[in-house]
Design a protein around this motif. Structure first.
Motif, PDB file in Angstrom:
ATOM      1  N   VAL B 334      45.495  48.199  55.628  1.00  0.00           N
ATOM      2  CA  VAL B 334      44.039  48.240  55.579  1.00  0.00           C
ATOM      3  C   VAL B 334      43.611  47.983  54.144  1.00  0.00           C
ATOM      4  O   VAL B 334      44.160  48.579  53.210  1.00  0.00           O
ATOM      5  CB  VAL B 334      43.516  49.609  56.040  1.00  0.00           C
ATOM      6  N   SER B 335      42.673  47.048  53.969  1.00  0.00           N
ATOM      7  CA  SER B 335      42.136  46.795  52.636  1.00  0.00           C
ATOM      8  C   SER B 335      40.689  47.241  52.588  1.00  0.00           C
ATOM      9  O   SER B 335      39.915  46.944  53.499  1.00  0.00           O
ATOM     10  CB  SER B 335      42.191  45.304  52.298  1.00  0.00           C
ATOM     11  N   ILE B 336      40.354  47.965  51.538  1.00  0.00           N
ATOM     12  CA  ILE B 336      38.974  48.415  51.365  1.00  0.00           C
ATOM     13  C   ILE B 336      38.522  48.013  49.961  1.00  0.00           C
ATOM     14  O   ILE B 336      39.256  48.190  48.990  1.00  0.00           O
ATOM     15  CB  ILE B 336      38.870  49.943  51.530  1.00  0.00           C
ATOM     16  N   PHE B 337      37.325  47.408  49.905  1.00  0.00           N
ATOM     17  CA  PHE B 337      36.784  46.997  48.615  1.00  0.00           C
ATOM     18  C   PHE B 337      35.432  47.670  48.392  1.00  0.00           C
ATOM     19  O   PHE B 337      34.587  47.666  49.285  1.00  0.00           O
ATOM     20  CB  PHE B 337      36.566  45.480  48.568  1.00  0.00           C
ATOM     21  N   GLY B 370      49.879  53.972  49.149  1.00  0.00           N
ATOM     22  CA  GLY B 370      48.992  52.826  49.003  1.00  0.00           C
ATOM     23  C   GLY B 370      48.870  52.426  47.549  1.00  0.00           C
ATOM     24  O   GLY B 370      49.555  52.964  46.678  1.00  0.00           O
ATOM     25  N   GLU B 371      48.040  51.409  47.288  1.00  0.00           N
ATOM     26  CA  GLU B 371      47.823  51.043  45.891  1.00  0.00           C
ATOM     27  C   GLU B 371      46.350  50.775  45.625  1.00  0.00           C
ATOM     28  O   GLU B 371      45.592  50.421  46.534  1.00  0.00           O
ATOM     29  CB  GLU B 371      48.680  49.841  45.501  1.00  0.00           C
ATOM     30  N   VAL B 372      45.975  50.942  44.374  1.00  0.00           N
ATOM     31  CA  VAL B 372      44.582  50.789  43.973  1.00  0.00           C
ATOM     32  C   VAL B 372      44.525  49.806  42.815  1.00  0.00           C
ATOM     33  O   VAL B 372      45.353  49.864  41.909  1.00  0.00           O
ATOM     34  CB  VAL B 372      43.994  52.137  43.512  1.00  0.00           C
ATOM     35  N   LYS B 373      43.571  48.876  42.893  1.00  0.00           N
ATOM     36  CA  LYS B 373      43.311  48.008  41.740  1.00  0.00           C
ATOM     37  C   LYS B 373      41.857  48.182  41.350  1.00  0.00           C
ATOM     38  O   LYS B 373      40.977  48.116  42.216  1.00  0.00           O
ATOM     39  CB  LYS B 373      43.576  46.547  42.103  1.00  0.00           C
ATOM     40  N   VAL B 374      41.627  48.396  40.101  1.00  0.00           N
ATOM     41  CA  VAL B 374      40.259  48.503  39.610  1.00  0.00           C
ATOM     42  C   VAL B 374      40.014  47.337  38.672  1.00  0.00           C
ATOM     43  O   VAL B 374      40.778  47.108  37.734  1.00  0.00           O
ATOM     44  CB  VAL B 374      40.039  49.827  38.853  1.00  0.00           C
ATOM     45  N   ARG B 375      38.981  46.570  38.995  1.00  0.00           N
ATOM     46  CA  ARG B 375      38.629  45.451  38.128  1.00  0.00           C
ATOM     47  C   ARG B 375      37.244  45.699  37.582  1.00  0.00           C
ATOM     48  O   ARG B 375      36.296  45.883  38.361  1.00  0.00           O
ATOM     49  CB  ARG B 375      38.649  44.139  38.907  1.00  0.00           C
ATOM     50  N   SER B 376      37.124  45.712  36.298  1.00  0.00           N
ATOM     51  CA  SER B 376      35.810  45.961  35.730  1.00  0.00           C
ATOM     52  C   SER B 376      35.744  45.399  34.327  1.00  0.00           C
ATOM     53  O   SER B 376      36.748  45.338  33.617  1.00  0.00           O
ATOM     54  CB  SER B 376      35.520  47.463  35.689  1.00  0.00           C
ATOM     55  N   GLN B 377      34.540  44.946  33.983  1.00  0.00           N
ATOM     56  CA  GLN B 377      34.305  44.523  32.622  1.00  0.00           C
ATOM     57  C   GLN B 377      32.891  44.935  32.273  1.00  0.00           C
ATOM     58  O   GLN B 377      32.013  44.869  33.137  1.00  0.00           O
ATOM     59  CB  GLN B 377      34.441  43.004  32.501  1.00  0.00           C
ATOM     60  N   PRO B 378      32.685  45.345  31.022  1.00  0.00           N
ATOM     61  CA  PRO B 378      31.319  45.743  30.663  1.00  0.00           C
ATOM     62  C   PRO B 378      30.346  44.619  30.983  1.00  0.00           C
ATOM     63  O   PRO B 378      30.579  43.474  30.620  1.00  0.00           O
ATOM     64  CB  PRO B 378      31.414  45.986  29.157  1.00  0.00           C
ATOM     65  N   GLY B 379      29.316  44.939  31.724  1.00  0.00           N
ATOM     66  CA  GLY B 379      28.275  43.966  31.997  1.00  0.00           C
ATOM     67  C   GLY B 379      28.478  43.142  33.246  1.00  0.00           C
ATOM     68  O   GLY B 379      27.564  42.447  33.682  1.00  0.00           O
ATOM     69  N   GLU B 385      39.687  48.109  44.600  1.00  0.00           N
ATOM     70  CA  GLU B 385      40.387  47.636  45.794  1.00  0.00           C
ATOM     71  C   GLU B 385      41.422  48.680  46.193  1.00  0.00           C
ATOM     72  O   GLU B 385      42.255  49.089  45.386  1.00  0.00           O
ATOM     73  CB  GLU B 385      41.081  46.294  45.512  1.00  0.00           C
ATOM     74  N   ILE B 386      41.338  49.109  47.433  1.00  0.00           N
ATOM     75  CA  ILE B 386      42.288  50.093  47.944  1.00  0.00           C
ATOM     76  C   ILE B 386      43.075  49.444  49.068  1.00  0.00           C
ATOM     77  O   ILE B 386      42.496  48.861  49.987  1.00  0.00           O
ATOM     78  CB  ILE B 386      41.552  51.340  48.481  1.00  0.00           C
ATOM     79  N   ARG B 387      44.391  49.520  48.973  1.00  0.00           N
ATOM     80  CA  ARG B 387      45.210  48.937  50.027  1.00  0.00           C
ATOM     81  C   ARG B 387      46.161  50.007  50.545  1.00  0.00           C
ATOM     82  O   ARG B 387      46.920  50.606  49.802  1.00  0.00           O
ATOM     83  CB  ARG B 387      45.988  47.748  49.492  1.00  0.00           C
ATOM     84  N   MET B 388      46.089  50.247  51.836  1.00  0.00           N
ATOM     85  CA  MET B 388      46.894  51.312  52.434  1.00  0.00           C
ATOM     86  C   MET B 388      47.721  50.713  53.568  1.00  0.00           C
ATOM     87  O   MET B 388      47.162  50.183  54.530  1.00  0.00           O
ATOM     88  CB  MET B 388      45.968  52.402  52.970  1.00  0.00           C
ATOM     89  N   PRO B 389      49.055  50.735  53.448  1.00  0.00           N
ATOM     90  CA  PRO B 389      49.868  50.176  54.532  1.00  0.00           C
ATOM     91  C   PRO B 389      49.722  51.004  55.805  1.00  0.00           C
ATOM     92  O   PRO B 389      49.534  52.228  55.735  1.00  0.00           O
ATOM     93  CB  PRO B 389      51.301  50.255  53.986  1.00  0.00           C
ATOM     94  N   LEU B 390      49.830  50.331  56.924  1.00  0.00           N
ATOM     95  CA  LEU B 390      49.771  51.043  58.199  1.00  0.00           C
ATOM     96  C   LEU B 390      51.191  51.404  58.590  1.00  0.00           C
ATOM     97  O   LEU B 390      52.010  50.518  58.827  1.00  0.00           O
ATOM     98  CB  LEU B 390      49.134  50.177  59.276  1.00  0.00           C
ATOM     99  N   ARG B 391      51.443  52.661  58.666  1.00  0.00           N
ATOM    100  CA  ARG B 391      52.761  53.176  59.047  1.00  0.00           C
ATOM    101  C   ARG B 391      53.835  52.753  58.082  1.00  0.00           C
ATOM    102  O   ARG B 391      54.265  51.643  57.995  1.00  0.00           O
ATOM    103  CB  ARG B 391      53.142  52.709  60.459  1.00  0.00           C
TER     104      ARG B 391
END
Lengths: 212, 391
Positions: B334-337, B370-379, B385-391
């Motif tokens: 499952v991917s959640i953004f 699962g894993e998390v990616k955070v992308r951010s830049q000032p301005g 992004e959250i990715r959670m494997p199923l089973r």
């Protein structure tokens, strides 16, 4: 050139609100509160863009599109709805609307969407992108007239995902290292596939939704 | 509404007076002198030990009054005496009476049942009563009930046939008569007490259900209404804001009172309701797009909770009015953004001790694989992004 627009919505309050918010960014040439009214007004004024409410008494936006959608090649329809009902939205797109936005859209975004539709582009709100992804999900391809219409390419899928995540065309172009024009092409290809696909899944998917 | 329960006098043992306090208890309950009751027991004892058996049964079955002075005899000794007396009485009965061979096992079974009943806690008794009721009432419909009914009937019939076939009738008649009389007598004596116990059990169960409901409502009011009132106080200067908060709370209370929303245990519902709550609480709009759905596993629940946290962060810090939430259930994950176009921040500049993102989002997801990616830049906004494997 400002686009000439007809507003179709059964709530007079909503029409007044949209008209005020859009101000002089568009030229509102007519309003209608019922499908029958809308058909008459649109025939008379031949606008560039019709802002069409999906849900109305007496058949809704679908009735308007089915009646005159194909007879006015220069008039484009942009569906507008508070609805979460995927099958209604998909039905309106398949009947010829060039895009779908929710009523919570900001005035700036709405003006932008109208301009885009007037220019011949398609408008994918994140929600519509989600609906389409859902409709074309994990395709066990059934035999069909034209298989080309029944599958999204990986690139189209990517573009739709980014749209669903809330990316603008410009941002998608930067993300995928392609031009904005290419993004637009992908989007309109997807819309065409949605309209022309005779995919088994589309009907099954719609049926699933109705069961719920 | 409060039901007034008439205070009933209950039959208790008085272990502070005499051996088991049975005679004293009965005397107090009936309102006669203790001596008379004791005499009655003695006289009954001469009739085949019936008095001793009755005394023992009462000892086991009757409760002591709540808050009553404790027995002069320690509990273990009490049980030993009871056991010895019971065994002795049954033994004597088996030896002397013509029908002792039948009487003794019956008495033993009754005593055992009484003992078990007394040891059982209220919920257990409750359950037994329900079971016995369903086994008869639902005998026709319920499969287990039907089997129980058939087995029970078979046992009873077998027992009766065996007894009738083995014993000679003239001897059995007197014994059966005596037994019947005793049973009827015991029923008459203890009947009212049983009835009262049943009624009390029902009352207690209702009370339990009611108090649980109260606790649920209290918890809910604490989480939502108090929270909203705090927000209203903080936003007292803005009528629009106050109206919005009030409307959101009204909707939620309506849901609670008229029960339109139930947790379905699906990811989509969880995300949708989280988004709705955050929209209400922070006056932003969240564009929720969900593709497909999956039942809520522990991993997905963590993903939903982390998404909620990411939405709250965006609502609080991004300085925007709209946030996008996109979730897609793919065959294997499952991917959640969660994306906003707000102020953004410099990932490297965030102090290591800032708990928000680290603890409530990244750690939580990684614990569940699962894993998390955070992308951010000032301005230029932030995307989690959250990715959670199923089973």
């Amino acid at each position: 050139m400002t686009a000439r627009v007809v507003l179709v919505d059964d709530h007079a309050m909503f029409r007044a609100g949209v008209r005020a918010e859009l101000g002089d960014r568009v030229d509102v040439v007519g309003e209608a509160g019922t499908p029958a009214d809308a058909i008459r007004t649109i025939r008379a004024s031949t606008p560039d863009v019709v802002l069409l409410d999906v849900h109305m008494p007496e058949g809704g936006g679908l009735a308007v599109l089915e009646e005159i959608g194909s007879s006015l090649p220069d008039t484009r329809f942009l569906a507008l709805s508070v609805s979460d009902a995927a099958e209604d939205v998909i039905a309106v797109i398949r009947a010829g609307a060039r895009g779908y936005v929710t009523k919570t859209i900001s005035a700036d975004d709405l003006a932008d969407a109208i301009k885009r539709v007037a220019d011949g582009d398609v408008v994918f709100s994140p929600r519509l992108a989600g609906f389409v992804l859902d409709a074309f999900r994990d395709a066990p391809v059934a035999p069909s007239v034209d298989p080309d219409f029944d599958q999204l390419t990986p690139r189209e899928r990517e573009v739709l995902r980014l749209l669903a995540r809330g990316y603008a065309y410009k941002e998608i172009a930067a993300e995928l290292f392609i031009s904005i024009k290419t993004v637009e092409t992908h989007a309109s290809n997807v819309l065409r596939k949605l309209q022309l696909s005779s995919r088994h899944q589309l009907t099954r998917w719609a049926t699933d939704r109705r069961i719920f | 509404m409060t039901a007034t329960v008439p205070s009933t006098r209950r039959l208790y043992r008085r272990p502070d007076r005499g051996l088991g306090g049975v005679a004293a208890g009965i005397a107090e309950h009936v309102g006669v002198r203790v001596g008379l009751v004791r005499l009655a027991f003695v006289i009954l004892s001469t009739a085949g030990g019936m008095g001793v058996a009755l005394y023992g049964a009462y000892w086991i079955v009757l409760p002591t009054a709540p808050g009553a002075p404790r027995s002069r005899i320690p509990a273990w000794l009490e049980y030993t005496i009871a056991a010895v007396a019971a065994v002795a009485a049954i033994g004597i009965a088996a030896w002397t009476m013509p029908l002792g061979g039948l009487f003794a096992p019956t008495m033993l079974a009754c005593l055992g049942g009484a003992l078990i009943w007394r040891q059982a806690t209220d919920p257990e008794r409750d359950r037994w009563r329900r079971l016995s009721r369903t086994s008869l009432a639902a005998g026709g419909t319920d499969r287990v009930g039907r089997i129980r009914l058939v087995a029970g009937s078979a046992l009873v019939v077998t027992g009766a046939v065996l007894v009738l076939a083995r014993a000679d009738f003239t001897a059995i008649r007197d014994g059966l008569l005596a037994m019947a009389v005793t049973v009827v007598g015991i029923a008459l004596l203890t009947g009212p007490m049983w009835m009262r116990t049943m009624a009390q059990l029902g009352l207690e169960r209702n009370e339990r259900i009611r108090s649980q409901e109260r606790a649920d409502i209290a918890a809910h009011l604490h989480d939502s209404v108090l929270q909203t009132l705090a927000l209203i106080q903080r936003n007292a200067a803005s009528p629009r804001e106050v109206a919005r908060l009030a409307r959101g709370q009204e909707r939620e209370l309506r849901n609670l009172l008229y029960g339109t929303r139930t947790a379905s245990g699906q990811l989509a519902d969880e995300l949708r309701s989280a988004a709705a709550e955050i929209e209400d609480a922070y006056a932003i709009s969240i564009e929720v797009v969900l593709v497909a759905d999956a039942p809520l596993s522990p991993g997905l629940a963590a993903a939903a909770a982390a998404s909620r946290e990411a939405l709250v962060n965006a609502a609080k810090h991004a300085g925007v009015t709209t946030v996008s939430l996109y979730a897609e259930v793919e065959p294997d994950a499952v991917s959640i953004f969660v994306k906003d176009r707000g102020v953004g921040f410099d990932l490297d500049a965030v102090a290591a001790d800032r708990q928000g993102v680290r603890g409530s989002i990244i750690d939580r997801i990684e614990r569940h694989g699962g894993e998390v990616k955070v992308r951010s830049q000032p301005g230029s906004g932030t995307e989690v992004e959250i990715r959670m494997p199923l089973r």
